[in-house]
Design an enzyme around this catalytic site. Structure first.
Site, PDB file in Angstrom:
ATOM      1  N   GLU A  72      14.564  -8.026 -10.934  1.00 34.01           N
ATOM      2  CA  GLU A  72      14.692  -7.587  -9.461  1.00 34.01           C
ATOM      3  C   GLU A  72      14.132  -8.636  -8.555  1.00 34.01           C
ATOM      4  O   GLU A  72      13.606  -8.705  -8.478  1.00 34.01           O
ATOM      5  CB  GLU A  72      14.252  -5.640  -9.215  1.00 34.01           C
ATOM      6  N   CYS A  85      11.556  -9.167  -1.668  1.00 33.19           N
ATOM      7  CA  CYS A  85      10.263  -9.183  -2.195  1.00 33.19           C
ATOM      8  C   CYS A  85      11.019  -9.386  -3.879  1.00 33.19           C
ATOM      9  O   CYS A  85      11.851  -8.927  -4.449  1.00 33.19           O
ATOM     10  CB  CYS A  85      10.382  -6.884  -2.629  1.00 33.19           C
ATOM     11  N   CYS A  92       5.713  -7.407 -17.342  1.00 35.26           N
ATOM     12  CA  CYS A  92       4.295  -8.363 -17.150  1.00 35.26           C
ATOM     13  C   CYS A  92       3.452  -7.782 -18.968  1.00 35.26           C
ATOM     14  O   CYS A  92       4.497  -6.877 -19.166  1.00 35.26           O
ATOM     15  CB  CYS A  92       4.141  -7.836 -15.699  1.00 35.26           C
ATOM     16  N   CYS A  96      -0.295  -1.908 -16.080  1.00 35.54           N
ATOM     17  CA  CYS A  96      -0.877  -1.166 -15.538  1.00 35.54           C
ATOM     18  C   CYS A  96       0.132   0.535 -15.538  1.00 35.54           C
ATOM     19  O   CYS A  96       1.001   0.733 -15.315  1.00 35.54           O
ATOM     20  CB  CYS A  96      -0.503  -1.224 -13.906  1.00 35.54           C
ATOM     21  N   CYS A  99       3.416   1.466 -13.902  1.00 38.20           N
ATOM     22  CA  CYS A  99       4.312   0.867 -13.457  1.00 38.20           C
ATOM     23  C   CYS A  99       5.842   0.504 -14.464  1.00 38.20           C
ATOM     24  O   CYS A  99       5.506   0.363 -15.433  1.00 38.20           O
ATOM     25  CB  CYS A  99       3.489  -1.133 -13.614  1.00 38.20           C
ATOM     26  N   SER A 169       0.791 -11.526  -4.176  1.00 37.72           N
ATOM     27  CA  SER A 169       0.057  -9.970  -4.673  1.00 37.72           C
ATOM     28  C   SER A 169      -0.928 -11.011  -5.583  1.00 37.72           C
ATOM     29  O   SER A 169       0.038 -11.710  -6.807  1.00 37.72           O
ATOM     30  CB  SER A 169       1.012  -8.790  -4.921  1.00 37.72           C
ATOM     31  N   CYS A 310       9.885  -0.533  -8.868  1.00 41.12           N
ATOM     32  CA  CYS A 310       9.536  -1.589  -9.412  1.00 41.12           C
ATOM     33  C   CYS A 310       9.954  -1.636 -10.751  1.00 41.12           C
ATOM     34  O   CYS A 310       9.442  -0.650 -11.741  1.00 41.12           O
ATOM     35  CB  CYS A 310       8.816  -2.550  -8.463  1.00 41.12           C
TER      36      CYS A 310
HETATM   37  S1  SF4 Z   1       1.991  -3.329 -11.219  1.00 43.56           S
HETATM   38 FE1  SF4 Z   1       1.638  -5.695 -11.254  1.00 43.56          FE
HETATM   39  S2  SF4 Z   1       0.514  -6.155 -12.326  1.00 43.56           S
HETATM   40 FE2  SF4 Z   1       0.779  -4.036 -12.797  1.00 43.56          FE
HETATM   41  S3  SF4 Z   1       2.190  -4.131 -14.495  1.00 43.56           S
HETATM   42 FE3  SF4 Z   1       3.505  -3.729 -12.798  1.00 43.56          FE
HETATM   43  S4  SF4 Z   1       4.245  -5.699 -12.390  1.00 43.56           S
HETATM   44 FE4  SF4 Z   1       2.325  -5.748 -13.335  1.00 43.56          FE
END
Ligand code: SF4
Length: 340
Positions: A72, A85, A92, A96, A99, A169, A310
């Site tokens: 995205e 962005c 990933c 986290c 997320c 970031s 996201c």
């Molecule tokens: S916040 Fe960033 S680093 Fe953490 S899981 Fe999501 S995409 Fe990955």
């Protein structure tokens, strides 16, 4: 390819400064050179497969990436500033807790071309004023492609962007962050989310590898007093990281570092116990940090009426694709004689 030296400049001008769709359009190259380029290369532009538009003008683009994945990019217009962005990975590894991309797991690194394609293939690409590498993935976990994309973006022969208009970031992968700081002039945003190690490990499992102290001592080796900026991203969760104890500790650990904090409202995602803090507590938290001398801002929430968090849009698309595949598979196993 046997072309004259000056052809390199002509080609990069066509690639990065002009709006062409095919090598054929590189009209100042000889026909022979255009043909031999076309035999070996394409421009590599891949249009988004979906776009969601919010009532506030934010657009979320979905691209196909990797073998089965999606990424995205969000285009966020705001007065004279139009921010894009970008994603750096499909999924990933960092996991986290807050997320949606983390929940997808890791699928692939984006190539330099796939990173730049997110800019170059959207209709608004010539109106973009700022870039943030804050979409899917951890940019420092795909360092080579991210650094190459930054070079193409900022070089005179490339897009010739001012590096101060680009922010990358990280959640604090220290060796890669050090490389980035030494080899680029772009701004840095570090996802902090709490000043306490134990809490951070719970929110961001990767912080078991690199502690807050290690991140901060690396940052303190660099000069953020002039044009270059380091900021800390801080998603504010209700009752978890929004107390005065957190304010005090943030002021203590950030002492001596020229930085700012960006407070972020939590965009809810399915299956998490975390809740965003309320507006009153958010303001109180911000004012308490400002009173401690830390420049603190609250990031405006954009695109709330589309999949703002996201990873939501791509996760939905992944699920839809899996559903189609499993339906197709199920259809295939239906014996012929039972189809009547
Ligand atoms: S916040 Fe960033 S680093 Fe953490 S899981 Fe999501 S995409 Fe990955």
């Amino acid at each position: 390819m046997g072309m004259p030296r000056f052809a390199a400049k002509q080609i990069t001008d066509w690639l990065y400064k002009k709006d062409i769709q095919h090598i054929d359009e590189m009209s100042n190259l000889s026909k022979k050179n255009r043909e031999s380029l076309s035999e070996q290369y394409t421009l590599g532009l891949t249009a988004p497969i979906q776009v969601q538009t919010s009532s506030d003008g934010t657009k979320k683009y979905l691209f196909k990436a990797g073998i089965h994945g999606f990424i995205e990019s969000a285009y966020i217009p705001e007065n004279k500033r139009n921010t894009l962005c970008l994603s750096s990975q499909v999924g990933c590894k960092m996991g986290c807790l807050f997320c949606m991309t983390g929940k997808q797991g890791f699928q692939a690194n984006l190539s330099t071309g796939e990173i730049l394609n997110q800019i170059r293939s959207i209709p608004e690409w010539q109106q973009i004023t700022n870039l943030v590498y804050m979409g899917m993935g951890e940019p420092m976990d795909n360092l080579e492609a991210v650094m190459q994309s930054l070079e193409i973006l900022t070089a005179d022969w490339g897009f010739a962007w001012n590096p101060r208009k680009i922010t990358v970031s990280t959640i604090g992968l220290v060796p890669a962050m050090k490389h980035f700081l030494e080899n680029s002039e772009c701004h840095l945003a570090v996802s902090l989310h709490t000043p306490f190690e134990k809490e951070r490990r719970m929110l961001m499992p990767i912080s078991q590898k690199y502690t807050i102290q290690e991140i901060l001592s690396e940052l303190k080796q660099h000069d953020f007093n002039r044009q270059r900026r380091v900021s800390f991203e801080y998603i504010v969760f209700n009752g978890l990281n929004d107390t005065m104890k957190h304010v005090k500790e943030l002021a203590r650990i950030l002492n001596g570092l020229n930085c700012r904090i960006n407070l972020i409202r939590f965009h809810p995602i399915p299956g998490t116990p975390l809740k965003g803090t309320d507006e009153k507590s958010l303001m109180r938290f911000k004012e308490a940090l400002n009173a401690k001398g830390i420049i603190t801002t609250i990031r405006a929430s954009r695109g709330q009426d589309i999949d703002a968090a996201c990873g939501l849009l791509s996760t939905r698309e992944l699920r839809a694709e899996k559903q189609i595949k499993s339906t197709v598979k199920n259809l295939n196993i239906v014996p012929n004689d039972s189809k009547s």
